[in-house]
Write a protein that holds these residues in place. Structure first.
Motif, PDB file in Angstrom:
ATOM      1  N   HIS A 114       0.791  -1.360  -0.020  1.00  0.00           N
ATOM      2  CA  HIS A 114       0.118   0.214   0.161  1.00  0.00           C
ATOM      3  C   HIS A 114       1.014   1.301  -0.217  1.00  0.00           C
ATOM      4  CE1 HIS A 114      -3.956  -1.931   0.284  1.00  0.00           C
ATOM      5  NE2 HIS A 114      -3.223  -2.953   1.221  1.00  0.00           N
ATOM      6  N   HIS A 122      -4.499   4.888  -0.058  1.00  0.00           N
ATOM      7  CA  HIS A 122      -3.507   3.776   0.383  1.00  0.00           C
ATOM      8  C   HIS A 122      -2.281   4.164   1.591  1.00  0.00           C
ATOM      9  CE1 HIS A 122      -4.620   1.049  -2.659  1.00  0.00           C
ATOM     10  NE2 HIS A 122      -4.729   2.103  -3.540  1.00  0.00           N
ATOM     11  N   LYS A 164      -3.869   3.207   4.687  1.00  0.00           N
ATOM     12  CA  LYS A 164      -3.945   2.036   4.808  1.00  0.00           C
ATOM     13  C   LYS A 164      -2.659   1.221   5.103  1.00  0.00           C
ATOM     14  CE  LYS A 164      -6.207  -2.348   3.964  1.00  0.00           C
ATOM     15  NZ  LYS A 164      -7.318  -2.995   5.079  1.00  0.00           N
TER      16      LYS A 164
END
Length: 555
Positions: free
Chosen positions: A229, A257, A260
């Motif tokens: 990510h 991302h 994440k």
């Protein structure tokens, strides 16, 4: 006695298996960039069994990943006293020597580690190669040379392939990097980092669509691998820079991302700082301010937090906090000051000195701001990319002198993204500053404007209005020959574009300006030419008062 001996051997075997499992767990946590988890695991090992030298070595490496060199050094030195695998810690000390520019001391430490290797050992060579790669001054050639020794010991080991891939990638040999990453994954399909690196190669080649597809293939089987990510975030960020029309969309993907990545690794202070660095790149200053305040709750004394507070405070219009935070940060000699620290301090000082209505600037604060910005450019000239918009904003507020001062710094870097536009606005700012009624002409500044327009013409010779601007500037300089030359170049350019261009009302008005101004210039040394150009004006505008009166005077 035999019974106790058997129990003792069984217990020792169980402890060995447990140690190996814990070390493998720590390695997986390090690979997944779960550094806080890895530290907990490794600290547990060294506390329960201080004889395990590799645990000290790996713990020292984690400290190095987190840029805590002092703790790394203490850990490596403690590991030298371990009963087993103590020699690995010489490798860690060797990397610290490399970081400090002590190549001979580093080699001595590496040799001390290699001397303890057994006949089939290869791991030490891999770690030495990684020390050369991970140093603050990487030496990929030396890493490759060291990995050849590991290859002689075990050429089919996945970690050897992976290390070769990283070394070739650092050495900018993309083909060999690709081959070794592919071989690493084929040799061990649990080695996710190798497959992720195939996407990294595509990212480096600006093949963003293909890179995202490669990452998506990994995500289909391993959606919770944190570094995946992070790479996706960085890829979308770079994609946003290269596709302006989708910038907002791709930046949103990038930030999603990265969030994440954070959730899959840890929310330690170090991770938050990496997140903050990414937020600066993505220009998400609201989120940066939130992150900076969270970091301040965790650690009120870490100096880098004040950098983040300063940046976000400036962008969020809290200039007093920005100036205080960055002044305090820069003033501390133990802090590593970067160009952006001076840049944001300078911009904050200028913003504080600009009146609320944008009509005036405090000269003292403005000069302080300029001095800070110049320091920023001395450290890293690429920060000039940030200055064009600042100069343009001052220009639009009609603060021409101040705009010119900023734009002059911006145009000092001929490789900046906005070099052409920054030169154009620099020339205009100087021209309008000197064209105001009653202003004493600054001939030095006007010559800078002439050079700036020349830079635009060199870069984009079809930018027609720049010839007008250059002609007007030379008119202020009193250089009739240069003025006539640049007006003529404007005329030639628009004429070449054809009747449709000449018929435009705006172009017609500019041609009248050209003919009248050229005629006035010729009147000083060639009256026939002057009459010719006044006649051209009247052909376009028979009622033009200036041309009519001037022709009467020339008769």
């Amino acid at each position: 006695m035999n019974k106790f001996r058997i129990l003792g051997v069984a217990l020792l075997a169980g402890m060995t298996v447990s140690y190996a499992q814990n070390i493998d767990q720590a390695k997986k946590e390090i690979d997944a960039e779960k550094y806080q988890d890895a530290k907990v695991t490794l600290k547990s090992i060294v506390k329960s069994d201080p004889g395990q030298g590799k645990a000290f070595f790996l713990l020292g490496n984690v400290y190095l990943y987190q840029n805590v060199a002092d703790s790394a050094q203490m850990t490596y030195k403690s590991g030298l006293s371990a009963k087993n695998d103590a020699h690995f810690n010489y490798i860690g000390l060797g990397q610290l020597d490399l970081d400090n520019g002590k190549a001979a001391a580093a080699k001595a430490n590496f040799d001390a580690a290699i001397k303890e290797m057994k006949r089939k050992d290869f791991e030490e060579y891999v770690y030495v190669a990684r020390a050369y790669m991970n140093s603050t001054k990487p030496d990929y050639k030396q890493a490759l040379s060291t990995l050849e020794l590991a290859k002689e010991k075990n050429g089919q080991e996945p970690q050897v392939f992976l290390a070769f891939g990283d070394a070739y990638y650092g050495d900018k040999n993309q083909n060999e990097a690709y081959s070794n990453y592919r071989n690493a994954f084929q040799a061990d399909n649990s080695l996710i980092r190798a497959k992720v690196q195939l996407g990294v190669l595509l990212k480096g080649a600006k093949a963003y669509t293909e890179a995202v597809k490669a990452y998506s293939d990994v995500m289909a089987t391993n959606p919770n691998y944190g570094p995946l990510h992070r790479e996706l975030a960085e890829t979308y960020y770079l994609w946003a820079l290269n596709v302006p029309g989708r910038q907002d969309q791709y930046l949103k993907e990038a930030l999603g991302h990265y969030e994440k990545y954070m959730s899959l690794t840890d929310y330690s202070l170090d991770s938050r700082m990496r997140h903050a660095d990414f937020l600066i790149l993505a220009k998400d200053y609201k989120a940066l301010e939130i992150e900076a305040n969270k970091m301040k709750e965790i650690d009120q004394v870490n100096p880098r937090i004040y950098r983040y507070l300063g940046y976000s405070a400036y962008q969020n219009n809290n200039v007093d906090l920005a100036i205080k935070s960055l002044t305090d940060y820069i003033a501390n000699p133990s802090n590593k000051v970067i160009s952006l620290d001076h840049m944001y301090l300078g911009l904050a000082q200028i913003k504080k000195g600009t009146s609320a209505d944008g009509a005036s600037v405090d000269p003292v604060l403005f000069e302080k701001g300029l001095a800070s910005i110049r320091k920023a450019v001395e450290i890293e000239k690429s920060v000039t990319n940030e200055l064009g918009e600042v100069g343009k904003n001052l220009y639009e507020q009609k603060l021409y002198k101040e705009a010119a001062a900023i734009l002059e710094i911006a145009t000092s870097n001929n490789e900046s993204n906005g070099f052409l536009y920054d030169n154009y606005y620099l020339g205009n700012a100087i021209y309008f500053d000197n064209a105001q009624p009653g202003v004493v002409k600054d001939t030095v500044a006007l010559r800078k404007a002439d050079i700036a327009y020349g830079n635009v013409i060199t870069a984009s010779p079809d930018t027609q209005d720049v010839y007008l601007s250059r002609a007007r500037t030379n008119s202020l300089l009193g250089d009739d020959q240069a003025m006539i030359k640049y007006y003529q170049q404007y005329i030639d350019l628009v004429t070449k574009k054809g009747p449709e261009e000449l018929a435009k009302p705006a172009v017609k008005a500019k041609l009248i300006e050209c003919y009248n101004s050229m005629a006035a210039g010729y009147a000083n040394f060639d009256k026939a030419k002057a009459k010719e150009f006044f006649a051209k004006t009247l052909a376009l505008d028979p009622t033009n008062v200036y041309a009519t009166q001037s022709l009467n005077l020339l008769k």
